[in-house]
Structure formats: structure tokens, C-alpha cells
Design an enzyme around this catalytic site. Structure first.
Site, PDB file in Angstrom:
ATOM      1  N   ASP A  22       0.883  -1.128   0.123  1.00 21.33           N
ATOM      2  CA  ASP A  22      -0.269  -0.089   0.132  1.00 21.33           C
ATOM      3  C   ASP A  22       0.868   1.311  -0.010  1.00 21.33           C
ATOM      4  O   ASP A  22       1.883   1.145   0.538  1.00 21.33           O
ATOM      5  CB  ASP A  22      -0.915   0.046   1.298  1.00 21.33           C
ATOM      6  N   HIS A  39       2.538   3.077  -9.114  1.00 18.87           N
ATOM      7  CA  HIS A  39       2.128   1.871  -9.288  1.00 18.87           C
ATOM      8  C   HIS A  39       3.536   1.107  -9.844  1.00 18.87           C
ATOM      9  O   HIS A  39       3.826   0.254  -9.658  1.00 18.87           O
ATOM     10  CB  HIS A  39       1.028   1.509  -9.913  1.00 18.87           C
ATOM     11  N   LEU A 133      10.432 -20.677  -4.131  1.00 19.41           N
ATOM     12  CA  LEU A 133       9.553 -19.709  -3.663  1.00 19.41           C
ATOM     13  C   LEU A 133       8.130 -19.768  -4.162  1.00 19.41           C
ATOM     14  O   LEU A 133       8.042 -19.893  -5.385  1.00 19.41           O
ATOM     15  CB  LEU A 133      10.051 -18.309  -3.737  1.00 19.41           C
TER      16      LEU A 133
END
Ligand code: IPE
Ligand code: IPE
Ligand code: MG
Length: 245
Positions: A22, A39, A133
Site C-alpha cells: 500500500d 504503481h 519460492l
């Protein structure tokens, strides 16, 4: 710090870290840039955090990239975010695959443009056997939506009420097979869950930092993991050393 020092300092590495990425908009605003620039900077940062996850030995990384509520944002921003997802897959997929990252998606793909749906599905398929991962991409994800879908599927499967247990519900969520998050990080200082992993996060530790997501680099991530290492996870029991404080 050498890799060995890093390992020594991290007493307890969380198996699963989930991040509410965020603050991209505020990061951009502070610099007089459009929100989409924030972004874009956020996706650059993601690369760093994925690398750091591999370095620190985190096994599952879930990232909240677009919520079911984010459809309410201006059309231009939504389109920008969809384009960024496509660009990131095009740009990063081969390297992620080479590094042994398995990409999964949680949420619904059906509202995305068909070409983007295909891109995500192809990336998931390409990387499905990687084990270094697991990168869980929460895109068009909402925790309530996920639980409602699970309930519908349980009913459709004709499962009798007395067979519905927390373990069974977990098997019907998008995250089936993924352990619950040990640590949830939220950047930009907001202290709310925003519909993220509301079932799976029942006993997660939280780490909230004022740093905006594009600035949450490897060292900030490392600090979060060190902090996690000092937590005493009690799960409703008494302190592990028997003390009362
Ligand atoms: C997080 O950054 C990214 C998404 C929700 C897509 P924001 O866009 O929410 O940034 P702020 O909270 O407005 O600063
Ligand atoms: C949560 O951030 C969603 C993502 C990071 C993708 P928001 O910025 O959308 O959440 P609110 O509006 O502050 O609760
Ligand atoms: Mg926000």
C-alpha cells in the site's frame, strides 16, 4: 552483512509472508507524479522483495496487488493496473522461472481481459513445478468473496453440515495447500485488513510500517523479519516461557 550473518540474525524466518503493498498513490503524490507512476515504482520494488524473500529463506510470499474493491477506482487507474500486470509478466516471467519461483494466483480471473487471463494462466502453468519460492499473486482478490465461494462449493459438493470444519473450509479456499501466513506486512501506515486473507490471517503476526510500498526495500523487509523473530506467538495460550507478562 554477509549471507551467513543474515542467517544468524534471523532467528525465526516466517514460512509465509503476506504483504499489503500500500501507499503507491501517496508515494507518487509526494513527488508530484501521477498515481500510475507510483504503481510502476511499486512493481520495481516487488522485484527487490522477491529477491530478498529467496535470500532470507521465505518459502511463500503472498502479495496483494488488486482487491475486489479496487474496481471502484477511476477507469484510467484500473486500466493502468491491468496493463502493469501484463507488462510485469512479460518482463519478469523468464527470470522468475529461472530463479525457481512458482507463481500462483488467488482471486478471480474472469473480470480480466481474456489475453491477460491467458497470460496469468500460462505463467502459472510454466512455473508450477518450481519449489524455491511460491509467489501468490492476489489480483481481483477479496477475503469475503473467497469465503462465500468456498461456502458455495461446499454446499454444491453436498457435504453434510457436521463435516464442515475449519480444516475443510481451508481446503476450499483459493489458498488450498498453502500454509497460513505467519507474518502480514502492511506498508504506508494504514492499520486495517482491507479484506485480505481474513480467514488465513486469524493468527498471523502483523507488521505495519509508515514506509510507502515503493520504498519498502530489502533492508526494510529484513527489519520486519527481525521484528517477527522477537514475537512470542501464543495462539491463545500462555507465554512460551511460562511468564505472565
Ligand atoms: C496500493 O497503493 C496499490 C493498490 C491498491 C493497487 P494505493 O494505490 O492504494 O496507494 P495509496 O493508498 O492511494 O497511497
Ligand atoms: C488494499 O489497499 C489493496 C491492495 C493493496 C491491493 P487499498 O488502498 O485498496 O485499501 P484501503 O482502501 O486503504 O482500505
Ligand atoms: Mg491504498
Amino acid at each position: 552483512m554477509t549471507p551467513k550473518d543474515v542467517k544468524t540474525a534471523l532467528t525465526k524466518v516466517p514460512t509465509h509472508v503476506a504483504i499489503i503493498m500500500d501507499g503507491n498513490g501517496r508515494w507518487a503524490k509526494k513527488r508530484g507524479l501521477p498515481r500510475l507512476a507510483g504503481h510502476k515504482a511499486g512493481t520495481e520494488n516487488l522485484r527487490r522483495v522477491i529477491r530478498a524473500s529467496v535470500e532470507f529463506g521465505v518459502k511463500y510470499l503472498t502479495i496483494y496487488a488488486f482487491s475486489t474493491e479496487n474496481w471502484g477506482r477511476p477507469q484510467e487507474e484500473i486500466e493502468g493496473l491491468l496493463n502493469i500486470l501484463a507488462e510485469v509478466i512479460d518482463r519478469e516471467l523468464n527470470e522468475l522461472h529461472r530463479e525457481g519461483v512458482q507463481l500462483r494466483h488467488i482471486g478471480h480471473l474472469d473480470r480480466l481481459p481474456p489475453t491477460l487471463q491467458e497470460k496469468v494462466l500460462d505463467a502459472v502453468e510454466l512455473t508450477q513445478n518450481n519449489t524455491r519460492l511460491v509467489l501468490n499473486l492476489a489480483f481481483n482478490y477479496g477475503g469475503r468473496d473467497e469465503i462465500v465461494c468456498a461456502m458455495r462449493d461446499i454446499i454444491r459438493a453436498g457435504i453434510p453440515a457436521e463435516k464442515v470444519t475449519p480444516e475443510l473450509v481451508s481446503e476450499y479456499l483459493f489458498t488450498v495447500g498453502v500454509p497460513d501466513p505467519d507474518l502480514i506486512i502492511r506498508t504506508s501506515g494504514e492499520m486495517r485488513v482491507s479484506n485480505f486473507l481474513i480467514w488465513q490471517g486469524a493468527y498471523s503476526e502483523w507488521y505495519i510500517t509508515p514506509t510507502f510500498w515503493p520504498d519498502f526495500d530489502r533492508d526494510e523487509f529484513y527489519k520486519a523479519l527481525v521484528d517477527f523473530g522477537h514475537r512470542d506467538r501464543r495462539y491463545g495460550l500462555v507465554a512460551s516461557d511460562g511468564s505472565i507478562d
